[in-house]
Scaffold this active site. Structure first.
Site, PDB file in Angstrom:
ATOM      1  N   GLU A 156       6.665 -13.760  18.069  1.00 16.15           N
ATOM      2  CA  GLU A 156       8.000 -13.271  18.403  1.00 16.15           C
ATOM      3  C   GLU A 156       7.930 -11.838  18.918  1.00 16.15           C
ATOM      4  OE1 GLU A 156       9.926 -13.921  14.633  1.00 16.15           O
ATOM      5  OE2 GLU A 156       9.382 -16.040  14.693  1.00 16.15           O
ATOM      6  N   GLU A 170       8.553 -19.785  12.961  1.00 17.92           N
ATOM      7  CA  GLU A 170       7.210 -19.470  12.490  1.00 17.92           C
ATOM      8  C   GLU A 170       6.392 -20.732  12.270  1.00 17.92           C
ATOM      9  OE1 GLU A 170      10.010 -18.158  11.362  1.00 17.92           O
ATOM     10  OE2 GLU A 170       9.834 -16.063  11.954  1.00 17.92           O
ATOM     11  N   GLN A 194       6.148 -11.880  12.506  1.00 20.09           N
ATOM     12  CA  GLN A 194       6.715 -10.541  12.712  1.00 20.09           C
ATOM     13  C   GLN A 194       6.656  -9.704  11.426  1.00 20.09           C
ATOM     14  OE1 GLN A 194      10.936  -9.692  14.343  1.00 20.09           O
ATOM     15  NE2 GLN A 194       9.571  -9.832  16.073  1.00 20.09           N
ATOM     16  N   PHE A 195       6.901 -10.350  10.309  1.00 21.00           N
ATOM     17  CA  PHE A 195       6.699  -9.750   8.989  1.00 21.00           C
ATOM     18  C   PHE A 195       6.100 -10.843   8.098  1.00 21.00           C
ATOM     19  CE2 PHE A 195       9.805  -6.875  10.720  1.00 21.00           C
ATOM     20  CZ  PHE A 195       9.550  -5.646  10.131  1.00 21.00           C
ATOM     21  N   ALA A 196       5.282 -10.455   7.144  1.00 22.68           N
ATOM     22  CA  ALA A 196       4.716 -11.447   6.225  1.00 22.68           C
ATOM     23  C   ALA A 196       5.846 -12.207   5.527  1.00 22.68           C
ATOM     24  CB  ALA A 196       3.814 -10.778   5.197  1.00 22.68           C
ATOM     25  N   ASP A 197       6.972 -11.537   5.331  1.00 15.99           N
ATOM     26  CA  ASP A 197       8.138 -12.161   4.697  1.00 15.99           C
ATOM     27  C   ASP A 197       8.643 -13.371   5.481  1.00 15.99           C
ATOM     28  OD1 ASP A 197       9.197  -9.433   3.013  1.00 15.99           O
ATOM     29  OD2 ASP A 197       8.048  -9.117   4.841  1.00 15.99           O
ATOM     30  N   PHE A 208       7.089 -17.703   5.429  1.00 18.98           N
ATOM     31  CA  PHE A 208       7.401 -18.816   4.525  1.00 18.98           C
ATOM     32  C   PHE A 208       7.761 -20.119   5.236  1.00 18.98           C
ATOM     33  CE2 PHE A 208       7.413 -15.132   1.838  1.00 18.98           C
ATOM     34  CZ  PHE A 208       6.803 -15.587   0.683  1.00 18.98           C
ATOM     35  N   PRO A 209       8.533 -20.055   6.319  1.00 17.41           N
ATOM     36  CA  PRO A 209       8.779 -21.325   7.022  1.00 17.41           C
ATOM     37  C   PRO A 209       7.485 -21.960   7.548  1.00 17.41           C
ATOM     38  CG  PRO A 209      10.335 -19.644   7.756  1.00 17.41           C
ATOM     39  CD  PRO A 209       9.310 -18.949   6.897  1.00 17.41           C
ATOM     40  N   HIS A 262      11.411  -7.280   4.233  1.00 16.24           N
ATOM     41  CA  HIS A 262      10.469  -6.621   5.142  1.00 16.24           C
ATOM     42  C   HIS A 262       9.396  -5.883   4.352  1.00 16.24           C
ATOM     43  CE1 HIS A 262      14.286  -6.838   7.476  1.00 16.24           C
ATOM     44  NE2 HIS A 262      13.494  -7.110   8.484  1.00 16.24           N
TER      45      HIS A 262
HETATM   46  C1  TPP Z   1      12.549 -16.101   9.729  1.00 16.39           C
HETATM   47  C2  TPP Z   1      12.662 -14.838  10.467  1.00 16.39           C
HETATM   48  N1  TPP Z   1      11.847 -14.602  11.512  1.00 16.39           N
HETATM   49  C3  TPP Z   1      11.915 -13.423  12.200  1.00 16.39           C
HETATM   50  C4  TPP Z   1      12.813 -12.451  11.856  1.00 16.39           C
HETATM   51  C5  TPP Z   1      12.851 -11.113  12.599  1.00 16.39           C
HETATM   52  N2  TPP Z   1      14.083 -10.967  13.387  1.00 16.39           N
HETATM   53  C6  TPP Z   1      15.163 -10.339  12.901  1.00 16.39           C
HETATM   54  S1  TPP Z   1      16.461 -10.411  13.960  1.00 16.39           S
HETATM   55  C7  TPP Z   1      15.568 -11.249  15.118  1.00 16.39           C
HETATM   56  C8  TPP Z   1      16.236 -11.679  16.392  1.00 16.39           C
HETATM   57  C9  TPP Z   1      17.390 -12.621  16.150  1.00 16.39           C
HETATM   58  O1  TPP Z   1      18.077 -12.899  17.336  1.00 16.39           O
HETATM   59  P1  TPP Z   1      19.448 -13.712  17.323  1.00 16.39           P
HETATM   60  O2  TPP Z   1      19.347 -14.851  16.385  1.00 16.39           O
HETATM   61  O3  TPP Z   1      19.769 -14.038  18.734  1.00 16.39           O
HETATM   62  O4  TPP Z   1      20.547 -12.732  16.719  1.00 16.39           O
HETATM   63  P2  TPP Z   1      21.068 -11.359  17.325  1.00 16.39           P
HETATM   64  O5  TPP Z   1      20.145 -10.287  16.835  1.00 16.39           O
HETATM   65  O6  TPP Z   1      21.080 -11.481  18.784  1.00 16.39           O
HETATM   66  O7  TPP Z   1      22.428 -11.186  16.765  1.00 16.39           O
HETATM   67  C10 TPP Z   1      14.266 -11.476  14.669  1.00 16.39           C
HETATM   68  C11 TPP Z   1      13.225 -12.168  15.424  1.00 16.39           C
HETATM   69  C12 TPP Z   1      13.648 -12.745  10.749  1.00 16.39           C
HETATM   70  N3  TPP Z   1      14.568 -11.867  10.325  1.00 16.39           N
HETATM   71  N4  TPP Z   1      13.557 -13.924  10.095  1.00 16.39           N
END
Ligand code: TPP
Ligand code: TPP
Ligand code: MG
Ligand code: MG
Lengths: 337, 412, 337, 412
Positions: free
Chosen positions: A29, A60, A82-85, A88-89, A129
């Site tokens: 990502e 993931e 993107q983060f170890a957190d 899980f998926p 995070h």
């Molecule tokens: C399971 C998971 N994977 C990755 C992330 C990291 N992350 C946080 S926000 C984001 C983008 C999300 O985009 P979108 O769903 O379009 O929402 P928007 O920020 O545009 O409102 C990512 C990849 C996360 N929070 N959770």
């Protein structure tokens, strides 16, 4: 040798492997055009093109699932969570699939993938995070689990991981990305430039998987640590003047038990550190092995200094983090026991 | 406003003692759908996702554009081989199911009623293509001429087993025969197929991948991951959904079937999707050929929903009479694939009842002979010990120290 | 008291809770009409209707995700994973969501759910119908983790779990469903009818969470076990005549450390058993705690008898299973040390 | 056949220095879609899943059937309140973003450009309904009159924070205000919303649930789980997809957007789905009212794709100028929600430029006053220690022995 931050070292390892081995692909990502939220892959898409370095959907499980298919075919994917957190998926694909492809197919298919992920706290990231899930991976036969504590090791270990033919979980302590961190969060962060391990060869080299490093030799007590906690241990030891031998495990699975046992037999005492929650953390495994192998040499119970058994809090991050005071107290307690 | 929200629960076509009702399925006539260009876009795919590609009509005649499209691929010779494949598959299932009942192995899964799909699809693949099958796609192996002694050896978990007894029976693996090591976890391999196809495109090796999933398992997470990544990167992958109406005791409605078709699910991801009569060997050949050509030609992913029926129990551990009418299989509107192909060949004067009976006996004999030979290497009632240390091999490429210590503890 | 198999005991607990508390719902794959692949919910849909007991799509993550939403609203879902091996897709919902709802909302929302799952080997299920993932759950703060070893406990513990206001992982050793099992896979299985713990009250009763049970008092060595391994320990001890104290943990998290420590301080020796893979298994946690609390009482290293660090094999199931011989050997070794 | 399979990679509307191109979006005229019966079936939903419900035309006039459908709900009074909500939201975002830059908190996320959606939707909900929001749906709180001091307190993680500083800023929680505790993990809560709605139906409490997800996060597994379970059990749930074109640095194409709409994804599951201009406050009110009525009335789940644009950075940790043109927001074809509603009200003579400027000043003042008060309880530059033992509270209902031991080790 050029100076490198942890980020630069990790990037350099991937750069070199993209260059040397055309089976290498890097993805995750925000990993492609943007270069990763921690910038570990910055510039690599521009250099190697979209077919080698690319972005993915936020899934993931699919990131790892695709890697398994690619690796079985003959490629060498190195993917980022993107983060170890957020691994899980993907834990199903990692633990039930990647880890077992070789065994269940009797070697007909293999799974040479590397899954990188930033781990640990220190950036006020709150409970999603900041986690350190290494113990979960070490319970899965078929995986290798690595966690470097400095740029030199990070680069050499990542190259070894990418050359390995088994799946490797590569945990990157995010608090160390831009500089070593001994636990003093109030002070200025010291850059890697000032640190001896902040230099690494520009080219290809390996730090072997499965070999620990004695980061500080000593005689009175053995400290087992990895990642950020190596620096916390060093800072604590420096401040309190105890002659501790600090072992930086580097690889948690397979574990370099020999180095550990030799040290504990010498010192007769042992303290185990990690940032993850205490119960069933990797410290438990270390203690189980050490007490079995060194029982007759031990002069005090082995103690753990770990994160508390609670979600990583946002505001109280530094009340949660197992900092130098707690480490010092444990060392003293162990020496007095 | 008064609250009227109430939960809904899917209904199966039958329960024990209840007359089967398949009216939720609209079965179009054979021969009605045209053969689209292999470059078909998702916009043009709607009729193929709602409809059903069929070649054999009720009398066993091959009709319509897909019959014509088959050309030489529909020759009597090829079809007779297909019939033989299916008879072989059925004979294997029968013999191994009996062996399980005799305690000679722990477990078995039959694919009765679904033989046409794998037998036909495999015949259209090329060397280097890779299937990512479920436990019920052993017909792909038969359609790839996988050696019978390996297939049976795997089920007996003895020294003839290429997987050293590590895997549950029917979870085969063969790189050479394009059969990826089957997982017991549902869904996981669907997205792995996408990854393999991506590698094929990146390494420019001319291969394609075929993912396989049951209707029930389309509910699993990785179904979504696969469709999504396939739609994003467009690798040469065929995503097969084997809709056999049941998932153990749960009807296909619990996977959302019955409302939209599974092929329509694909359209929602922008993936051209087609629905095929999976009990019609000619339709299977034609649709497989078309889809494989398309994927190999670089026109991106495609989803195929194969409409079929799980005529046997879920597995040797299952007794379906507890949850569905025994008359369901007979009421299934698409009939039996073996019977339908046989009827077609007889109608064409390329086969006869006598030759059929003889062929059945021949394949049964062949299976029995190999089975006997394999059984001579040990069965669950007559086990031959294997070295315990085998358990620890292949966990890693090289055995690490801690596994060596465990091997020592084993005393071996 | 009526005789019950483990299956009947588990079913009885759910039956009683469906009857007593209309917030209770029971669901999972094949759980409704069919009554579950192990028959634990047989007859319940017929008795309570489809709105209380129902089937689900094959999506473990959704099964748990729905339960979290229902529980937050005020219901009491008790859901089944068809096999513990299939909980991995749900591990994200379990560890990152269910376990933390209360904490992260400061008690504004809670998550009283029970997740039942058959665990362990013994049915020639191969690597995906035999796993014991309990250690993974015990690393997650916010979960409770339970594993009964007999019908009486199973029913009483399940009722307690369903009445608890925190998420509970309820692991059911499938090898014990129809009878106790001491590790002799060649002989006839003995039914629960012959076992004292194969009787349980027909009505409501509780076995408290967090309390271990001394299943055999003894003086020479403490054996820590749970689930199937309790019976293996009993069989081994009976055969070799060692005066071992066998503790059936029943709840792994929170752990009844007091009972354990009291015993080890008395015996001075400890052996830990589980079927799960060795490295980072729950045995490690037990050893870590015991050596810390009982260091000065220990006369021998604590040893583990566990599954090997490999996927659970199909044909070689009984070479993998930590049977009575291995347990006996470990006991002798500990006594001789 | 020669292998021509090549992977495809989605293109964003712009990159730095490149002129934004939103031509992948077809924007239909306002007022063209009829208001369907609330019982609309999935078969009838196609035009709503491909199309776009819009009320305000280019000049700011409310046109078409959905404008009429609004009735009293579109009164000047209600719309002025809506405008005020959006201005309030924007003021909060502005002030807290600055506070983050000043180091007074660790993190912040703005919802600039998306205010209409949450502000409007929340006004149509009833007490007892429950949202399952993402981090970017704080506008739901504003539209529910959530006390400003709680909203700001949460972001400062100080003693005014109802969550005791446990959660990252913007991950609010309030049962009373229908805002489920927000997770940092994407997607997970979508299926929890389905569960809540199932409970509402089973407990017959007249409530509904609303799941929220970003376009990027539709790629996550639980999106699939939610759509599937909603389609199977048909509980009173509204599944909202906020399609703001970006997921951090990845364009919506990486979630499959651009090929089919996200609303079409819903159709594939047999869920009636509609697509709405999310920057048109009147369209938001109208579509929300319709969907909420439908769900509450027991006609099953519905999916709403809100078309909008993430005008600000992803979060305070992000700098979008690195991956997209600075001119993208201006090129976004649906404009800005505040400007559009303001224009409409002025056109209707129910508002004026002067009153607008005054209103902006008023809300900013209100926010500033509360902010000051909240800051007096501590900020990240002036932290007030909380007892470490708070970390261990609420992990369980009752603190177990091992946590008591840990509390002791804390020395507190
Ligand atoms: C399971 C998971 N994977 C990755 C992330 C990291 N992350 C946080 S926000 C984001 C983008 C999300 O985009 P979108 O769903 O379009 O929402 P928007 O920020 O545009 O409102 C990512 C990849 C996360 N929070 N959770
Ligand atoms: C992740 C996971 N969950 C549950 C199971 C248990 N299980 C095995 S087969 C099966 C039914 C699958 O049905 P379907 O996908 O329709 O395939 P079919 O058996 O009809 O060929 C279930 C629930 C599993 N193997 N994996
Ligand atoms: Mg099926
Ligand atoms: Mg977005």
């Amino acid at each position: 040798m050029p100076s490198m931050t942890m980020i630069e070292a990790i990037r350099s390892a991937m750069d070199i492997m993209l260059e040397r081995d055309n089976r290498t692909v890097i993805y995750g990502e925000d990993v492609g055009y943007f270069g990763g939220v921690f910038r570990c892959t910055a510039g690599l898409q521009e250099k190697y093109g979209q077919e080698r370095v690319f972005d993915t959907p936020i899934n993931e499980s699919a990131i790892v699932g695709m890697a398994i298919g690619m690796a079985a075919h003959g490629m060498r994917p190195c993917v980022e969570m993107q983060f170890a957190d957020y691994m899980f998926p993907a834990f199903d694909q990692i633990s039930q699939e990647a880890a077992r492809i070789r065994h269940r197919s009797n070697g007909d298919f293999t799974c040479p993938i590397v899954i990188r992920m930033p781990t640990g706290g220190g950036i006020f990231g709150g409970q999603t995070h900041s986690q350190s899930p290494e113990a979960l991976f070490t319970h899965v036969a078929g995986l290798k689990v690595v966690q470097p504590s400095n740029p030199y090791d990070a680069k050499g270990l990542l190259i070894s991981a990418m050359e390995d033919t088994d799946p490797v979980i590569f945990l990157e302590p995010k608090r160390l990305y831009n500089g070593p961190f001994g636990g003093d969060h109030s002070g200025q962060a010291i850059g890697w430039k000032q640190h001896p391990k902040g230099k690494a060869p520009a080219g290809h080299y390996r730090v072997p998987l499965g070999k620990a490093n004695i980061s500080r030799p000593g005689n009175d007590v053995t400290v087992l640590a990895y990642g950020t906690m190596v620096h916390v241990a060093e800072a604590a030891v420096k401040a309190c003047g105890i002659d501790a031998e600090i072992i930086d495990l580097r690889t948690l699975l397979p574990l370099d038990l020999e180095t550990i046992v030799t040290s504990v037999k010498k010192t007769g005492r042992c303290v185990v550190l990690h940032e993850a929650t205490r119960t069933s953390g990797f410290g438990a495994e270390l203690i189980a092995e050490v007490q079995e192998a060194c029982f007759y040499h031990l002069e005090a119970p082995i103690v753990r200094v770990t994160g508390w058994d609670a979600p990583y809090p946002h505001a109280q991050e530094w009340d949660y983090f197992p900092g130098p005071e707690r480490v010092t107290k444990a060392l003293q307690q162990t020496l007095e026991a | 406003m008064t609250q009227t929200a109430k939960l809904s629960f899917p209904h199966p076509p039958s329960r024990p003692g209840v007359t089967p009702d398949f009216s939720y399925l609209k079965i179009p006539k054979a021969g009605t759908l045209a053969v689209p260009d292999v470059k078909m876009s998702v916009e043009d795919a709607a009729p193929y996702a709602h409809g059903l590609i069929r070649v054999l009509d009720g009398k066993g005649k091959a009709v319509g554009p897909w019959a014509k499209y088959l050309g030489d691929t529909g020759s009597a010779e090829i079809l007779r081989r297909g019939l033989r494949d299916m008879l072989m598959m059925r004979a294997i299932d029968k013999r191994l199911q009996i062996a399980q009942r005799q305690g000679k192995t722990s477990f078995y899964i039959q694919c009765t009623g679904e033989e046409a799909i794998g037998c036909g699809f495999a015949r259209m693949l090329s060397k280097g293509d890779m299937n990512f099958p479920t436990y019920r796609q052993q017909s792909l192996l038969v359609g790839s001429d996988y050696p019978l002694e390996l297939m049976i050896g795997q089920v007996y978990s003895n020294s003839m087993d290429p997987l050293k007894g590590r895997q549950l029976p029917v979870l085969h693996s063969s790189r050479e025969y394009g059969y990826f090591t089957v997982s017991g976890n549902l869904g996981t391999q669907y997205v792995q197929a996408v990854g393999w196809a991506m590698a094929a495109a990146l390494m420019k090796d001319d291969g394609i991948a075929a993912g396989w999933i049951g209707d029930g398992a389309t509910a699993s997470n990785d179904f979504h991951g696969a469709l999504l990544t396939a739609s994003v990167y467009k690798p040469p992958v065929i995503l097969n959904v084997v809709n056999n109406q049941w998932a153990i005791s749960s009807c296909t409605g619990f996977a959302g079937g019955g409302k939209a078709t599974y092929a329509e699910r694909g359209l929602g991801y922008g993936i051209p999707s087609i629905r095929v009569d999976g009990n019609d060997y000619l339709a299977v050949l034609a649709a497989s050929k078309w889809a494989i050509d398309r994927a190999r030609g670089g026109d991106g992913p495609i989803l195929i929903e194969w409409l079929t029926y799980r005529a046997a129990a879920h597995s040797s551990s299952d007794d379906p009479s507890v949850y569905r009418s025994k008359r369901e299989a007979a009421a299934w509107p698409l009939g039996d694939p073996v019977e339908r192909l046989k009827t077609h060949l007889i109608l064409k004067d390329a086969w006869s009842q006598e030759r059929h009976v003889q062929a059945e006996a021949e394949v049964l004999d062949e299976v029995r002979t190999v089975q006997k030979e394999v059984e001579s290497h040990g069965t669950f009632v007559d086990p031959r010990p294997m070295p315990p240390a085998d358990i620890l091999r292949d966990v890693y490429a090289e055995m690490p120290e801690h596994l060596r210590r465990q091997r020592q503890q084993m005393g071996s």
